[in-house]
Design an enzyme around this catalytic site. Structure first.
Site, PDB file in Angstrom:
ATOM      1  N   TYR A   1      10.772  69.561  35.146  1.00 59.94           N
ATOM      2  CA  TYR A   1      12.205  68.864  35.350  1.00 59.94           C
ATOM      3  C   TYR A   1      12.979  69.467  34.086  1.00 59.94           C
ATOM      4  O   TYR A   1      12.703  70.733  33.697  1.00 59.94           O
ATOM      5  CB  TYR A   1      12.151  67.565  35.311  1.00 59.94           C
ATOM      6  CG  TYR A   1      11.423  66.836  36.520  1.00 59.94           C
ATOM      7  CD1 TYR A   1      11.509  67.341  37.773  1.00 59.94           C
ATOM      8  CD2 TYR A   1      10.212  66.222  36.152  1.00 59.94           C
ATOM      9  CE1 TYR A   1      10.636  66.853  38.810  1.00 59.94           C
ATOM     10  CE2 TYR A   1       9.367  65.886  37.120  1.00 59.94           C
ATOM     11  CZ  TYR A   1       9.547  66.028  38.550  1.00 59.94           C
ATOM     12  OH  TYR A   1       8.579  65.611  39.448  1.00 59.94           O
TER      13      TYR A   1
ATOM     14  N   VAL B   1       5.466  62.031  39.179  1.00 65.10           N
ATOM     15  CA  VAL B   1       5.679  60.692  38.674  1.00 65.10           C
ATOM     16  C   VAL B   1       4.347  59.771  38.412  1.00 65.10           C
ATOM     17  O   VAL B   1       4.542  58.737  37.984  1.00 65.10           O
ATOM     18  CB  VAL B   1       6.855  59.965  38.884  1.00 65.10           C
ATOM     19  CG1 VAL B   1       8.204  60.547  38.710  1.00 65.10           C
ATOM     20  CG2 VAL B   1       6.725  59.700  40.537  1.00 65.10           C
TER      21      VAL B   1
HETATM   22  N1  GLN Z   1       8.092  60.802  45.454  1.00 66.07           N
HETATM   23  C1  GLN Z   1       8.802  60.971  44.026  1.00 66.07           C
HETATM   24  C2  GLN Z   1      10.300  60.842  44.408  1.00 66.07           C
HETATM   25  O1  GLN Z   1      10.754  61.353  45.362  1.00 66.07           O
HETATM   26  C3  GLN Z   1       8.432  62.309  43.611  1.00 66.07           C
HETATM   27  C4  GLN Z   1       9.223  62.577  42.165  1.00 66.07           C
HETATM   28  C5  GLN Z   1       8.519  63.054  41.047  1.00 66.07           C
HETATM   29  O2  GLN Z   1       7.235  62.946  41.176  1.00 66.07           O
HETATM   30  N2  GLN Z   1       9.058  63.341  39.996  1.00 66.07           N
HETATM   31  O3  GLN Z   1      10.857  60.114  43.576  1.00 66.07           O
END
Ligand code: GLN
Length: 314
Positions: free
Chosen positions: A250, A268
């Site tokens: 990110y 996440v």
């Molecule tokens: N499923 C999570 C979402 O859409 C994936 C985001 C992530 O792993 N950063 O928010």
């Protein structure tokens, strides 16, 4: 560090490095915007390293199951490239980092055309879900799961249904992103159908070993680590790895490139997939996240290892 000694060094030092990094977990906490993820053990930390020659190292909580979340986006991108080619994919997503949070909608309104900046932010990955071939959402999801099973060699790989349902019930922001995309004509199908595919691939569950294996396929430019057979065309792996460097962590991707210097992708649920080109696939899990959504202890451990072994590709 001499390559011949590197495996011994890793075998000997990793347990202590891991415990050092585990202490860093106190500076973060598990994601809670997907309620089911908040139950993860905050101080867990595990790692598996899979080497091109078949050797494997695993330490700490490497057996902890976790959902792939955004790590899955690298592989839906690969499948979309295999289904639609580069032209088909880059009609719907761009090639640039955003500098914004992974679930931001800022740039979708600010910049023309309103296509997501890249396939690894949520908006981009939702657009990619719609590009997977299949007549129905179920068929698309089946093809995605089959792809993961092929790459990991684990025919039992499946979804964590609680996490999937938990995300589907609370994904107000992802729904907003998807409606924006629909309005901007990036999505042609129904929003809920595309999101179903997206939530499903985010909820595929594995351990560090699965992640290390997926990473090793990328480290070998798309070749099966056991047979040498081409699983993914090299060009598409090259595209995916470029995105992992520029957007995989990110808006901490620049910092990660400087401190670790390896193609990587975080999720996440606390997973990180990283690779040392031609040599290792690495899977890490540490559910406590920093404010950018990356595993605090996981990043710390990768930084220690990369510095000790001089792994930066730069
Ligand atoms: N499923 C999570 C979402 O859409 C994936 C985001 C992530 O792993 N950063 O928010």
């Amino acid at each position: 560090m001499l390559t011949t000694n590197e495996w011994d060094l890793l075998s000997q030092r990793l347990p202590a490095w891991l415990e050092d990094s585990r202490r860093e977990a106190a500076h973060g906490s598990p994601a809670s915007y997907i309620p089911e993820l908040a139950h993860a053990p905050a101080d867990a930390l595990g790692i598996t390293i899979a080497a091109a020659d078949g050797r494997e190292l695993a330490f700490g909580d490497s057996g902890l199951p976790f959902t792939l979340q955004s790590i899955s986006k690298v592989f839906t991108l690969l499948l979309a490239l295999m289904d639609q080619g580069e032209e088909g994919v880059f009609r719907k997503v761009g090639m640039e980092p955003t500098g914004d949070d992974f679930n931001s909608m800022l740039k979708l309104e600010l910049v023309e055309p309103g296509i997501p900046f890249n396939p690894l932010i949520n908006a981009g990955a939702i657009a990619i879900s719609s590009l997977i071939r299949g007549r129905t959402p179920a068929e698309k999801s089946e093809r995605i799961l089959a792809f993961f099973r092929e790459l990991t060699g684990d025919l039992n790989l499946g979804y964590n249904e609680q996490v999937r349902a938990s995300e589907a019930a609370t994904a107000h922001r992802n729904r907003s992103l998807a409606y924006f995309l629909k309005d901007n004509r990036v999505l042609e199908e129904e929003v809920e159908e595309v999101l179903d595919v997206y939530f499903r691939h985010c909820s595929i569950e594995g351990t560090c070993r699965h992640i290390a294996r997926l990473a090793l396929v990328l480290a070998l430019n798309g070749k099966d680590p056991d047979t040498g057979r081409e699983l993914v065309p090299r060009r598409y792996v090259q595209i995916a790895k470029s995105f992992m460097i520029s957007c995989g962590m990110y808006n901490a991707s620049g910092e990660f490139a400087i401190k670790v210097g390896l193609p990587a992708k975080s999720g996440v649920a606390g997973g990180i997939l990283a690779l040392v080109p031609g040599r290792y696939g690495i899977g890490v899990v540490g559910p406590a996240l920093n404010d950018k959504g990356n595993s605090v202890a996981g990043v710390h451990l990768l930084q220690t290892m990369s510095a000790a072994c001089d792994w930066s590709i730069f």
